[in-house]
Write a protein that holds these residues in place. Sequence first.
Motif, short mmCIF file in Angstrom:
data_model
loop_
_atom_site.label_atom_id
_atom_site.label_comp_id
_atom_site.label_asym_id
_atom_site.label_seq_id
_atom_site.Cartn_x
_atom_site.Cartn_y
_atom_site.Cartn_z
N SER A 102 -45.96 70.53 -26.85
CA SER A 102 -47.28 71.13 -26.59
C SER A 102 -48.25 70.75 -27.69
O SER A 102 -47.89 70.68 -28.87
CB SER A 102 -47.15 72.66 -26.51
OG SER A 102 -46.25 73.03 -25.49
N SER A 159 -52.43 72.79 -18.65
CA SER A 159 -53.42 72.85 -19.72
C SER A 159 -54.23 74.12 -19.59
O SER A 159 -54.38 74.68 -18.50
CB SER A 159 -54.36 71.63 -19.68
OG SER A 159 -55.13 71.64 -18.50
N ASP A 203 -52.51 71.51 -24.24
CA ASP A 203 -51.91 70.67 -23.21
C ASP A 203 -50.39 70.72 -23.40
O ASP A 203 -49.89 70.51 -24.52
CB ASP A 203 -52.41 69.23 -23.34
CG ASP A 203 -53.91 69.13 -23.11
OD1 ASP A 203 -54.34 69.34 -21.97
OD2 ASP A 203 -54.64 68.86 -24.08
N SER A 252 -58.09 74.23 -26.84
CA SER A 252 -57.37 73.77 -25.65
C SER A 252 -55.90 73.51 -26.00
O SER A 252 -55.57 73.14 -27.13
CB SER A 252 -58.01 72.53 -25.05
OG SER A 252 -58.00 71.46 -25.98
N ALA A 302 -46.98 69.20 -15.91
CA ALA A 302 -47.98 69.29 -16.98
C ALA A 302 -48.92 70.46 -16.71
O ALA A 302 -49.21 70.80 -15.56
CB ALA A 302 -48.77 67.99 -17.05
#
Length: 290
Positions: A81, A34, A47, A45, A32
């Motif tokens: 995403s 970010s 992620d 943002s 993962a």
Amino acid sequence: MMSKITKLTLLAFLCAYGTAMAQINTPQASPAGSVSSVVGLTEVSIDYFRPKVKDRKIFGEGSEFLQPYGQLWRTGANSGSKLTLSTEATIAGTKVPAGEYLIFTIPGKDEWSFMLYSDLSLGGNVNGYDAKNEVVKATVKAEKLSSPVEALTFNISDISEDNTKANIELTWSDVSVKVPLEVSFVEQVMADIEAKTKVNPSNYVQAAGFYLSQNKNLPQALEWMNTYLAIGDNGQQFWHVHTKARILAAMGNKKEAIATAQKSLDIAKASPNGDFGYVKRNQDFIASLK
């Protein structure tokens, strides 16, 4: 007495519990990641999960490539995403409300299709993709990288000096894609000014400075600055007197601007705590107006 079936059930439960408790954590193949940044007053943002090249052919024509040209891609691994906006923004020319969106793309040799998708429950399931949930669909250029990038990487790049523009940038393998993002914060700041100057007079200075930086309603900026400087000993704050001189100069009132800058200069020279560079700043400013 416990029956045989009950004993077997209990034994199975204990074995399953023991197995669950004894699980070993290992690194994910696509970890993962970010990234976030504030552009203007908007927090942007992303992620995502980061697949790696691992000596594979990533983008190209034909089935030998991991992500062939012309095929819908979840733009990452696992569940794909997600882009989050704290306020409205304009992405690739389309206004997008604050919220969360999935990122999908269709890679091509020279151009990619970039989509923002409103139904988060889809995750990375490209088979369930429905165009009616597209909030943005745009074509963006794809550029070749001189140095390959092993793991998929998102970034909020190229933030402009005035904090109104940036790019959502994706790099992986030998490809870079940038999607333009724009924000507007002037109206939000002006509303904030209207609300907060009523409860805290010191905000008049910040409000006046912001209006000066945006070249908006300079008479109002001057009124706010005069209001602040008239309170108590605020008129001795030579740094704010200097800002008033700049407002006057921006309004075209050169004579009064020079007089005000001279006042700021005189107060700065007499300051027992130092002038913080405002003696020279005022001297240079006065010279620029003559």
